[in-house]
Design a protein around this motif. Structure first.
Motif, mmCIF file in Angstrom:
data_model
loop_
_atom_site.group_PDB
_atom_site.id
_atom_site.type_symbol
_atom_site.label_atom_id
_atom_site.label_comp_id
_atom_site.label_asym_id
_atom_site.label_seq_id
_atom_site.Cartn_x
_atom_site.Cartn_y
_atom_site.Cartn_z
ATOM 1 N N GLY A 296 18.795 -6.940 23.536
ATOM 2 C CA GLY A 296 17.808 -5.945 23.930
ATOM 3 C C GLY A 296 17.011 -5.403 22.767
ATOM 4 N N THR B 145 12.227 -7.110 19.766
ATOM 5 C CA THR B 145 11.727 -7.017 21.133
ATOM 6 C C THR B 145 11.147 -5.630 21.355
ATOM 7 O OG1 THR B 145 13.442 -8.525 21.849
ATOM 8 C CG2 THR B 145 12.331 -7.278 23.571
ATOM 9 N N VAL B 146 9.841 -5.597 21.591
ATOM 10 C CA VAL B 146 9.163 -4.334 21.923
ATOM 11 C C VAL B 146 8.394 -4.620 23.208
ATOM 12 C CG1 VAL B 146 7.603 -2.526 21.122
ATOM 13 C CG2 VAL B 146 8.906 -3.848 19.457
ATOM 14 N N ASN C 147 6.802 -2.739 25.426
ATOM 15 C CA ASN C 147 5.560 -2.044 25.748
ATOM 16 C C ASN C 147 4.503 -2.446 24.726
ATOM 17 O OD1 ASN C 147 3.706 0.397 25.206
ATOM 18 N ND2 ASN C 147 4.478 0.706 27.271
ATOM 19 N N ALA D 98 3.375 0.198 22.266
ATOM 20 C CA ALA D 98 4.378 0.400 21.208
ATOM 21 C C ALA D 98 4.378 -0.787 20.250
ATOM 22 C CB ALA D 98 5.759 0.577 21.828
ATOM 23 N N ALA E 81 1.623 -0.098 17.916
ATOM 24 C CA ALA E 81 1.990 0.978 16.982
ATOM 25 C C ALA E 81 2.945 0.459 15.911
ATOM 26 C CB ALA E 81 2.627 2.131 17.751
ATOM 27 N N ASN E 82 3.877 -0.386 16.304
ATOM 28 C CA ASN E 82 4.823 -0.971 15.350
ATOM 29 C C ASN E 82 4.117 -1.852 14.332
ATOM 30 O OD1 ASN E 82 7.979 -0.726 15.698
ATOM 31 N ND2 ASN E 82 7.031 -0.422 17.698
ATOM 32 N N LEU F 132 0.979 -1.470 13.356
ATOM 33 C CA LEU F 132 0.218 -0.601 12.450
ATOM 34 C C LEU F 132 1.136 0.154 11.491
ATOM 35 C CD1 LEU F 132 -2.373 0.819 14.987
ATOM 36 C CD2 LEU F 132 -2.711 -0.980 13.304
ATOM 37 N N ALA F 133 2.351 0.455 11.978
ATOM 38 C CA ALA F 133 3.301 1.167 11.115
ATOM 39 C C ALA F 133 4.057 0.203 10.211
ATOM 40 C CB ALA F 133 4.281 1.948 11.975
ATOM 41 N N LEU G 44 4.022 7.799 22.182
ATOM 42 C CA LEU G 44 2.959 7.103 21.438
ATOM 43 C C LEU G 44 2.333 8.000 20.381
ATOM 44 C CD1 LEU G 44 0.625 4.892 23.654
ATOM 45 C CD2 LEU G 44 1.871 4.278 21.587
ATOM 46 N N ILE H 298 4.635 8.374 17.481
ATOM 47 C CA ILE H 298 4.652 7.149 16.664
ATOM 48 C C ILE H 298 3.390 7.090 15.807
ATOM 49 C CG2 ILE H 298 4.544 4.611 16.731
ATOM 50 C CD1 ILE H 298 6.209 4.692 19.302
ATOM 51 N N LEU H 299 2.245 7.376 16.465
ATOM 52 C CA LEU H 299 0.977 7.274 15.727
ATOM 53 C C LEU H 299 0.916 8.270 14.570
ATOM 54 C CD1 LEU H 299 -1.567 6.652 18.629
ATOM 55 C CD2 LEU H 299 -0.803 5.038 16.885
ATOM 56 N N ALA I 233 4.751 7.665 12.286
ATOM 57 C CA ALA I 233 5.044 6.327 11.766
ATOM 58 C C ALA I 233 3.788 5.651 11.212
ATOM 59 C CB ALA I 233 5.646 5.462 12.873
ATOM 60 N N VAL I 234 2.679 5.759 11.973
ATOM 61 C CA VAL I 234 1.471 5.039 11.543
ATOM 62 C C VAL I 234 0.693 5.835 10.501
ATOM 63 C CG1 VAL I 234 -0.695 3.999 12.326
ATOM 64 C CG2 VAL I 234 1.341 3.850 13.760
ATOM 65 N N PRO J 107 10.357 5.590 11.018
ATOM 66 C CA PRO J 107 10.178 4.270 11.627
ATOM 67 C C PRO J 107 9.674 4.380 13.065
ATOM 68 C CG PRO J 107 12.506 4.803 11.403
ATOM 69 C CD PRO J 107 11.760 5.909 10.737
ATOM 70 N N ALA J 108 8.919 3.370 13.499
ATOM 71 C CA ALA J 108 8.317 3.418 14.836
ATOM 72 C C ALA J 108 9.290 3.019 15.929
ATOM 73 C CB ALA J 108 7.088 2.508 14.869
ATOM 74 N N GLY J 109 10.385 2.396 15.574
ATOM 75 C CA GLY J 109 11.319 1.973 16.611
ATOM 76 C C GLY J 109 12.590 1.406 16.018
ATOM 77 N N HIS K 224 15.832 6.923 12.294
ATOM 78 C CA HIS K 224 15.480 6.123 13.463
ATOM 79 C C HIS K 224 15.653 6.905 14.766
ATOM 80 C CE1 HIS K 224 15.469 2.707 10.710
ATOM 81 N NE2 HIS K 224 14.833 2.048 11.644
ATOM 82 N N MET L 262 9.557 2.460 24.779
ATOM 83 C CA MET L 262 8.545 2.767 23.762
ATOM 84 C C MET L 262 9.105 2.614 22.342
ATOM 85 S SD MET L 262 5.877 3.332 25.455
ATOM 86 C CE MET L 262 4.762 3.907 24.212
ATOM 87 N N ALA M 39 11.722 0.689 21.480
ATOM 88 C CA ALA M 39 12.522 -0.538 21.369
ATOM 89 C C ALA M 39 13.987 -0.188 21.111
ATOM 90 C CB ALA M 39 11.979 -1.432 20.254
#
Lengths: 565, 317
Positions: A228, A253-254, A256, A259, A262-263, A265-266, B151, B154-155, B158-159, B165-167, B183, B263, B265
């Motif tokens: 997952g 695995t993301v 969405n 998201a 966003a991942n 860009l981050a 979102l 995260i923006l 994280a961004v 971290p974003a996820g 996290h 969102m 992960a």
């Protein structure tokens, strides 16, 4: 007293956070957003099982292609090539021989030699013992192998030595040299799991011990799998081919797509796989916003987006109605407006990139006036209202289904609904979750029109989708994918002839005839061939999208970071 | 009290048994079984394959017969194999349960730590500027969709700022406490911001009502300090409706937060149950949903016990 209690509560809270954080890590996050020795890939689906034999799933194909090598496959230029074998068998090189099976039946005997240096990730050589074992597993009805057709067609396999084997197949078809889906398993590891064949699907080491290096013969091996979440790959020290550049690859695995973006860009992930990533419209929007920071590659291919028509529906049984429906769709405008022209308009089921493609088929350019004329001729008249009726007073009303939640398809549906209304056709949207649409409505043929896509290999014979004995019914346990109920003796003959025609020129002529017949009869409304969007960092080189069902990760050892300029 | 607890535990077992059949039947009655889906995605599957695979997975037997076989095995502690993950259902469930317990536990604790004091403070002066501000923030938290909130977080963090971290759960090869906390920060913040408003409103409402009771006036007349009145006399009574709400929230605690998990992960129970239901993975879906049911039942029992602790007038025979 109360103040003391509050302090105690605060201490408990802090303790809880520290304890939970101290729990063993089961997953990890990404690599930095600059070239390094780790590459982080984002995909939108996690492979449920890693067993190559059980269940077909795109996410599984994508990740297994980094750690396993098929015997043969189609390369990015759509040519059949050897991967684990040394040379493709052919009649010219003597590695293929006709086989007389008696009663006028012809088969073929093929000889393959495994790559001499091929080894599993624990150093054990890949041998014919593995091939024989894999055949034993594949043909056993208790193992849970979904697609047993390949194993049924193989009559016998005989090992000549540790690396060479012959294989007898019950039919001589034009694609006889390809063994793309014959999965070779490591006998020295999987044999124990196969002790009770009925338990194999749950005892396979691919699922019980996925980090066992001996399961993998590709450039990488799996060192961590967090269901997952992510899978970690590291170089296979016994890989016999070109050394891969990245020391480690992490597939995240993301699910969405917002998201996922966003991942990206981050810098949580470096790239998004085209096979399982952004829908085209989202990739186009992303490119507009971040085209300077990322490279987006669009690859049109074999994903055929279309609308299956139920030909047993009394309205759709009339060819003039089917033609009118297609003429009323401005497919070029849809492709240009929604997909920036990246998705080429389809005139039949064969994409322009396939060598068997022909343009000499009936075309249906946007022509609502002609569509109206055809509907009038078919007995559907406008009598005051906006929707046509026939002489019996029945409305020209049809239901269109697609998968719920697919934003792109829902957008296309709205356009179709509007365009068809302009010619007096009422369309009701009847979208369903994927499991209901594919697992029930289509197999039970409980639909009028259904929009979805097929993805296939190059020169894929449409036996299951077009042949008349492939219409799902209770009698055949609802197998077959001829959901339209297309019954055409000419198409049946062409399909049978194509399969056994070895001469390329004669086969091309047969393919052209089948495409013409398809475009004339319209068992489905062709829309376009979907393009996949690969979002890559500018420093990543060597990723070559294939456009067909065999993923780009089969050539992962060619991926590398560009040297700094 | 012991008899009461025992009686409730027996009732919980009965409810679980009934729920297991209802859930099994509902999943079984959904259109399209796993083999139908395989057939739809694999053009080479023949009629013989379909018959063979249905027999292999036991899908050729009547639903009730399948349920009885499952129930018999489950009573012996065997919840069967997950068809999707080719592992024992409990083996698939355990790590996800741990992840969800960490995520939801942290956000739940944080929610209560913020919502209860804010609710109490706002109830002291209803209609004041502070009350209005707290209410405004509470309604904002309730109204904002959690996927949008996730979102935005995260923006920003994280961004734009690159602070968090974003996820995911931890960095590959790290997994230290600080790494795990970083996290957790954004998903916990999302869940907390989304739920703090609701709990704060309950606390505030219950507290306002309690503060108007005669015994509060009496306590003040006896010269009790404001803080003592608030926390000692009012809070214990006001907590009873809040305990009910908190107990009901426990069900969702272990069934997970689908949107937040997707969102960020984050591999938790919510996504697992969702996937298992859609993928027709009977054993996994059942185990997950029954666990959520059990948690709710036990939380309600705990709430009943907590009522007695909060209000000595409540006794159970």
């Amino acid at each position: 007293m109360l103040a003391l209690s509050m302090r105690r509560v605060a201490a408990y809270l802090l303790g809880f956070l520290v304890l939970t954080a101290a729990a063993p890590a089961t997953a990890g996050s990404a690599s930095p957003g600059r070239p390094g020795d780790t590459l982080a890939i984002g995909i939108s689906q996690f492979p449920a099982t890693l067993n190559p034999l059980v269940d077909a799933m795109l996410a599984k194909s994508y990740v297994l292609a980094m750690v396993r090598r098929p015997l043969t496959t189609y390369d990015p230029e759509w040519h059949l090539v050897c991967m684990l074998c040394v040379e493709l068998p052919s009649f010219e090189n003597g590695l293929a021989e006709p086989l007389d099976l008696g009663g006028g039946k012809k088969g073929v005997r093929l000889t393959y030699t495994l790559q001499p240096d091929a080894r599993w990730g624990d150093g054990v050589p890949v041998t014919t013992e593995d091939v024989l074992f894999s055949y034993e597993v594949g043909k056993n009805p208790k193992t849970g192998v979904a697609d047993a057709e390949l194993y049924r067609r193989i009559l016998r396999i005989e090992a000549k030595d540790a690396k060479t084997f012959t294989l007898d197949v019950d039919r001589l078809t034009f694609d006889y040299a390809g063994l793309n889906d014959f999965e070779i398993l490591p006998a020295h590891i999987e044999r124990a799991a196969f002790a009770d064949p009925a338990q194999y699907r749950i005892a396979s080491r691919y699922d019980t011990d996925p980090t066992n290096p001996g399961l993998y013969d590709g450039p990488y091996r799996i060192t961590e799998s967090a269901p997952g979440s992510h899978i970690v790959f590291e170089r296979n020290p016994f890989w016999w081919g070109k050394a891969p550049y990245f020391r480690r690859i992490v597939v995240w695995t993301v699910e969405n797509t917002a998201a996922l973006e966003a991942n990206l860009l981050a810098h949580g992930i470096d790239m998004v796989a085209g096979e399982l990533g952004f829908p085209l419209d989202e990739a186009l929007a992303f490119e507009q916003r971040h085209g300077q920071e990322f490279r987006v590659i669009y690859k049109p291919g074999l994903t055929y987006e279309h609308i299956d028509l139920n030909l047993d529906d009394p309205i759709l049984a009339d060819l003039r109605v089917r033609q009118a429906l297609l003429l009323a769709i401005d497919r070029k405008a849809i492709s240009e407006e929604l997909f920036a022209g990246r998705d080429p308009v389809a005139e039949s089921f064969v994409p322009p990139l396939d060598w068997i493609y022909t343009d000499k088929v009936p075309h249906y350019p946007y022509d609502p006036a002609q569509a109206r004329t055809l509907l009038e001729a078919a007995g559907w008249h406008l009598a005051g209202g906006a929707i046509r009726r026939n002489d019996a007073g029945a409305r020209l009303s049809l239901a269109l289904a697609t998968t719920t939640g697919d934003r792109t398809r829902e957008l296309v549906e709205e356009v179709l609904q509007s365009e068809w209304r302009q010619i007096g056709v009422d369309v009701r949207l009847h979208n369903q979750p994927a499991r209901v649409l594919f697992g029930d409505a289509l197999t039970k043929r409980n639909f009028a029109m259904a929009m979805f896509a097929w993805i296939s290999a190059p020169e894929n014979v449409p036996r299951s989708t077009l042949r008349s004995d492939e219409i799902p019914s209770a009698a055949n346990s609802r197998t077959g994918q001829n959901y339209a109920g297309f019954r055409n003796a000419g198409a049946d003959r062409l399909i049978d002839a194509i399969e056994v025609e070895l001469d390329r020129g004669r086969r091309a002529a047969l393919w052209h005839a089948l495409q013409r017949l398809y475009a004339e009869e319209l068992p489905a409304l062709p829309l376009y061939f979907r393009a996949s969007a690969f979002v890559l960092p500018p420093w990543l080189e060597g990723v070559t999208p294939t456009g067909h069902q065999y993923p780009s990760t089969l050539w992962v050892e060619r991926w590398r970071a560009a040297p700094p300029s | 009290m012991t008899r009461f607890i025992l009686r409730r535990l027996v009732q919980a077992a009965l409810v679980l048994a009934i729920m297991s059949f209802i859930i099994y039947a509902l999943i079984g009655l959904m259109p399209g079984d796993p083999i139908d889906l395989m057939i739809a995605s694999d053009p080479h599957l023949s009629a013989a394959d379909a018959v063979r695979l249905k027999a292999l997975y036991g899908l050729d037997r009547p639903l009730f017969e399948r349920y009885l076989a499952w129930a018999q095995a489950a009573l012996a502690g065997d919840f069967g194999y997950s068809r999707l993950y080719a592992k024992a259902a409990l083996t698939v469930l355990a790590p996800r349960l741990g992840n969800t317990a960490i995520l939801m536990g942290a956000s739940f604790a944080l929610t209560l730590a913020i919502a209860l004091p804010l609710g109490i403070a706002a109830a002291r002066r209803p209609g004041s500027a502070f009350d209005a501000m707290v209410n405004l923030l509470g309604f904002a938290g309730i109204s904002v969709p959690s996927f949008w909130l996730a979102l935005m977080l995260i923006l920003v963090f994280a961004v734009a700022l690159g602070l968090l971290p974003a996820g995911g759960i931890a960095t590959i090869g790290d997994g230290g406490i600080l790494d795990r906390l970083t996290h957790l920060a954004l998903p916990v913040a999302t869940l907390t911001l989304a739920s703090v408003g609701g709990h704060m409103r309950y606390m505030r409402g219950a507290m306002i009502e309690t503060l108007q009771q005669d015994y509060i006036r009496t306590a003040r007349a006896k010269g009790a300090g404001e803080l003592g009145v608030l926390l000692h006399h009012a809070l214990r009574n006001a907590l009873i409706p809040v305990i009910t709400v908190v107990a009901l929230s426990f069900g969702s605690l272990f069934s997970g937060a689908l949107v937040t998990e997707t969102m960020f992960a984050y591999p938790g129970m919510g996504k697992l149950i969702y996937d298992s239901v859609l993928g027709n993975d009977f054993n996994l879906a059942l185990a997950g949903l029954l666990l959520a049911t059990l948690t709710t039942l036990l939380a309600n029992l705990a709430a009943d016990i907590a009522y007695a602790a909060a209000d000595p007038r409540i006794t159970y025979g």
